[in-house]
Design an enzyme around this catalytic site. Structure first.
Site, PDB file in Angstrom:
ATOM      1  N   TYR A  33      46.596  30.676  54.613  1.00 55.66           N
ATOM      2  CA  TYR A  33      47.671  31.256  54.940  1.00 55.66           C
ATOM      3  C   TYR A  33      49.103  31.964  55.719  1.00 55.66           C
ATOM      4  O   TYR A  33      49.520  30.232  56.040  1.00 55.66           O
ATOM      5  CB  TYR A  33      46.674  32.295  55.733  1.00 55.66           C
ATOM      6  CG  TYR A  33      46.906  32.052  57.668  1.00 55.66           C
ATOM      7  CD1 TYR A  33      46.395  30.698  57.710  1.00 55.66           C
ATOM      8  CD2 TYR A  33      47.798  32.527  58.406  1.00 55.66           C
ATOM      9  CE1 TYR A  33      46.221  29.675  59.044  1.00 55.66           C
ATOM     10  CE2 TYR A  33      47.494  32.057  59.547  1.00 55.66           C
ATOM     11  CZ  TYR A  33      46.860  31.125  59.950  1.00 55.66           C
ATOM     12  OH  TYR A  33      46.719  30.158  60.757  1.00 55.66           O
ATOM     13  N   ARG A  52      55.880  27.156  52.316  1.00 56.36           N
ATOM     14  CA  ARG A  52      54.795  26.255  53.674  1.00 56.36           C
ATOM     15  C   ARG A  52      53.421  26.665  52.954  1.00 56.36           C
ATOM     16  O   ARG A  52      52.570  26.033  52.671  1.00 56.36           O
ATOM     17  CB  ARG A  52      54.528  26.816  54.430  1.00 56.36           C
ATOM     18  CG  ARG A  52      54.120  25.529  55.463  1.00 56.36           C
ATOM     19  CD  ARG A  52      53.984  25.792  56.869  1.00 56.36           C
ATOM     20  NE  ARG A  52      53.940  27.005  57.751  1.00 56.36           N
ATOM     21  CZ  ARG A  52      54.131  27.385  59.203  1.00 56.36           C
ATOM     22  NH1 ARG A  52      54.385  26.963  59.642  1.00 56.36           N
ATOM     23  NH2 ARG A  52      53.658  28.579  58.907  1.00 56.36           N
ATOM     24  N   ARG A  99      27.603  31.096  45.908  1.00 58.40           N
ATOM     25  CA  ARG A  99      27.829  30.521  46.715  1.00 58.40           C
ATOM     26  C   ARG A  99      27.914  28.847  45.703  1.00 58.40           C
ATOM     27  O   ARG A  99      26.072  28.373  45.938  1.00 58.40           O
ATOM     28  CB  ARG A  99      27.137  30.569  48.000  1.00 58.40           C
ATOM     29  CG  ARG A  99      27.590  29.277  49.242  1.00 58.40           C
ATOM     30  CD  ARG A  99      26.169  30.009  50.226  1.00 58.40           C
ATOM     31  NE  ARG A  99      27.526  29.062  51.581  1.00 58.40           N
ATOM     32  CZ  ARG A  99      26.309  27.564  51.459  1.00 58.40           C
ATOM     33  NH1 ARG A  99      26.317  27.284  50.919  1.00 58.40           N
ATOM     34  NH2 ARG A  99      27.603  27.196  52.226  1.00 58.40           N
ATOM     35  N   HIS A 101      29.122  24.602  46.977  1.00 59.50           N
ATOM     36  CA  HIS A 101      30.759  24.264  46.908  1.00 59.50           C
ATOM     37  C   HIS A 101      31.940  23.881  46.507  1.00 59.50           C
ATOM     38  O   HIS A 101      32.860  24.218  46.622  1.00 59.50           O
ATOM     39  CB  HIS A 101      29.823  22.443  48.096  1.00 59.50           C
ATOM     40  CG  HIS A 101      29.253  22.710  49.615  1.00 59.50           C
ATOM     41  ND1 HIS A 101      27.823  23.952  49.306  1.00 59.50           N
ATOM     42  CD2 HIS A 101      29.391  23.099  50.220  1.00 59.50           C
ATOM     43  CE1 HIS A 101      28.073  23.909  50.580  1.00 59.50           C
ATOM     44  NE2 HIS A 101      28.409  23.719  51.366  1.00 59.50           N
ATOM     45  N   LYS A 146      47.859  24.671  56.558  1.00 60.53           N
ATOM     46  CA  LYS A 146      47.333  26.057  57.023  1.00 60.53           C
ATOM     47  C   LYS A 146      46.537  26.778  56.699  1.00 60.53           C
ATOM     48  O   LYS A 146      46.184  27.603  55.619  1.00 60.53           O
ATOM     49  CB  LYS A 146      48.976  27.186  56.988  1.00 60.53           C
ATOM     50  CG  LYS A 146      49.351  28.492  58.038  1.00 60.53           C
ATOM     51  CD  LYS A 146      50.470  28.430  58.579  1.00 60.53           C
ATOM     52  CE  LYS A 146      50.336  29.651  59.939  1.00 60.53           C
ATOM     53  NZ  LYS A 146      49.651  29.144  61.037  1.00 60.53           N
ATOM     54  N   GLU A 178      49.653  20.617  69.592  1.00 57.07           N
ATOM     55  CA  GLU A 178      50.279  21.577  69.384  1.00 57.07           C
ATOM     56  C   GLU A 178      49.081  22.416  69.802  1.00 57.07           C
ATOM     57  O   GLU A 178      48.294  21.793  70.864  1.00 57.07           O
ATOM     58  CB  GLU A 178      50.651  21.859  67.794  1.00 57.07           C
ATOM     59  CG  GLU A 178      48.880  21.811  67.264  1.00 57.07           C
ATOM     60  CD  GLU A 178      49.488  22.390  65.768  1.00 57.07           C
ATOM     61  OE1 GLU A 178      50.829  22.518  65.549  1.00 57.07           O
ATOM     62  OE2 GLU A 178      48.204  22.130  65.322  1.00 57.07           O
TER      63      GLU A 178
HETATM   64  N1  PDD Z   1      50.687  30.409  63.941  1.00 54.54           N
HETATM   65  N2  PDD Z   1      50.609  25.194  65.104  1.00 54.54           N
HETATM   66  C1  PDD Z   1      49.318  26.240  64.162  1.00 54.54           C
HETATM   67  C2  PDD Z   1      47.680  25.527  64.590  1.00 54.54           C
HETATM   68  C3  PDD Z   1      49.418  27.726  64.133  1.00 54.54           C
HETATM   69  O1  PDD Z   1      48.912  27.921  63.870  1.00 54.54           O
HETATM   70  C4  PDD Z   1      51.143  28.074  63.875  1.00 54.54           C
HETATM   71  C5  PDD Z   1      52.044  29.363  63.776  1.00 54.54           C
HETATM   72  C6  PDD Z   1      52.181  27.427  64.987  1.00 54.54           C
HETATM   73  C7  PDD Z   1      53.537  27.684  64.940  1.00 54.54           C
HETATM   74  O2  PDD Z   1      54.457  27.833  63.119  1.00 54.54           O
HETATM   75  P1  PDD Z   1      55.360  28.608  63.058  1.00 54.54           P
HETATM   76  O3  PDD Z   1      56.190  28.404  63.896  1.00 54.54           O
HETATM   77  O4  PDD Z   1      55.686  28.541  61.421  1.00 54.54           O
HETATM   78  O5  PDD Z   1      54.587  30.463  62.887  1.00 54.54           O
HETATM   79  C8  PDD Z   1      51.903  25.700  64.881  1.00 54.54           C
HETATM   80  C9  PDD Z   1      50.402  31.811  63.193  1.00 54.54           C
HETATM   81  C10 PDD Z   1      51.997  32.367  63.415  1.00 54.54           C
HETATM   82  C11 PDD Z   1      48.727  32.035  63.586  1.00 54.54           C
HETATM   83  O6  PDD Z   1      48.131  31.514  63.054  1.00 54.54           O
HETATM   84  O7  PDD Z   1      49.259  33.915  64.011  1.00 54.54           O
END
Ligand code: PDD
Length: 294
Positions: A33, A52, A99, A101, A146, A178
């Site tokens: 996402y 990304r 379903r 895997h 992501k 983070e």
């Molecule tokens: N999240 N680290 C994680 C684990 C994140 O999920 C996000 C962003 C960031 C910051 O990334 P960016 O600057 O590209 O938004 C760092 C989004 C906003 C979310 O999950 O809603």
């Protein structure tokens, strides 16, 4: 309110948008996402987000995404809902299949987008800064993707909320990696320190913009792991698309620095505000973002 959403090439009323119950996003969190910010109806670093997304999709071996077409449909989703300051959520899953895997032989990805109004963080919050807690980083070693598999993030964020904190910061082997949905920066002796782009963090778009701002402002940057003990840390802040740049004034109940947003954080926030205003005026800021090394 989101009235019209995008689903698999069509714009449909929210109530009519349907995804099969056996979608692999639903069964396995088998998808990726993005969250893209809009100011005054204009996209903020959309190209970087779409790149990304394409990378995340490649890394989990989804069929190739037509990024340009998807970006155009994303803009249309925002327009159709009359969004000014808001955010666009984009999700691509491996689609529906019985379903099992292993991948289906011919996956038909489900592509979904929804736009919602979202105000910028309030002035008072920005001026005050926020409290954070630390939690063990129990996530996998591919946090650079992501992925929609966010259960550790959800549990950690809930823990923060229940502790009266704004965000939970992950700690892995004594390193502050983070936040649950944000990157982390420290200021040490006037220099920024932030975790390098590796499998333990998401390569944040806001993070890259902050690095560009730091370069312009002549602020030194070290992309190095940050010890969670926070020794000699003068300032701390988090960054994300939704939260922008937010000072962290306490961690686990202990003040950071003098317990107020520090001067370097405020300088970066001021420059970030200028980027927001440039976007609001219709300018693209994608040129500021350095591409990732790999
Ligand atoms: N999240 N680290 C994680 C684990 C994140 O999920 C996000 C962003 C960031 C910051 O990334 P960016 O600057 O590209 O938004 C760092 C989004 C906003 C979310 O999950 O809603």
């Amino acid at each position: 309110m989101a009235e019209i959403v995008y689903l698999n090439g069509r714009f449909v009323p929210y109530e009519e948008a349907r995804v099969p119950v056996e979608d692999r996003g639903n069964l396995f969190a088998d998808g990726v996402y993005e969250v893209i910010r809009f100011y005054g109806g204009h996209p903020f670093a959309m190209q970087a987000h779409m790149e990304r997304l394409a990378r995340s999709a490649r890394e989990i071996r989804l069929p190739e995404i037509d990024v340009a077409a998807l970006a155009e449909a994303g803009l249309e989703t925002v327009r159709k809902n009359g969004i000014g300051d808001g955010s666009l959520y984009v999700q691509v899953t491996r689609g529906p299949a019985p379903r099992s895997h292993a991948f289906p032989r011919e996956p038909k990805p489900t592509v979904f987008m929804i736009a919602r109004e979202l105000a910028r963080p309030s002035r008072s919050l920005v001026e005050q800064g926020v409290a954070c807690i630390t939690v063990p980083d129990i996530r996998w070693a591919r946090c650079d993707i992501k992925s929609i598999g966010l259960l550790p993030n959800v549990l950690a964020k809930q823990q923060a909320v229940e502790a009266g904190a704004f965000e939970a910061l992950f700690v892995r082997d004594g390193i502050l990696t983070e936040g649950t949905s944000s990157n982390v920066f420290a200021v040490k002796g006037g220099k920024l320190v932030t975790h390098p782009e590796d499998g333990h963090v998401l390569p944040g778009i806001t993070r890259r913009l902050i690095l560009a701002i730091a370069r312009e402002e002549g602020i030194g940057v070290e992309e190095e792991p940050l010890a969670a003990a926070l020794d000699a840390v003068d300032e701390l802040f988090i960054s994300s698309t939704n939260v922008e740049v937010m000072a962290v004034v306490s961690v686990d109940g202990r003040p950071v620095g003098d317990g107020r947003p520090g001067p370097v954080t405020r300088r970066i926030q001021a420059q970030y505000d200028r980027l927001v205003e440039r976007v609001r005026a219709g300018e693209s800021i994608d040129g500021l973002i350095a591409p990732r090394a790999s």
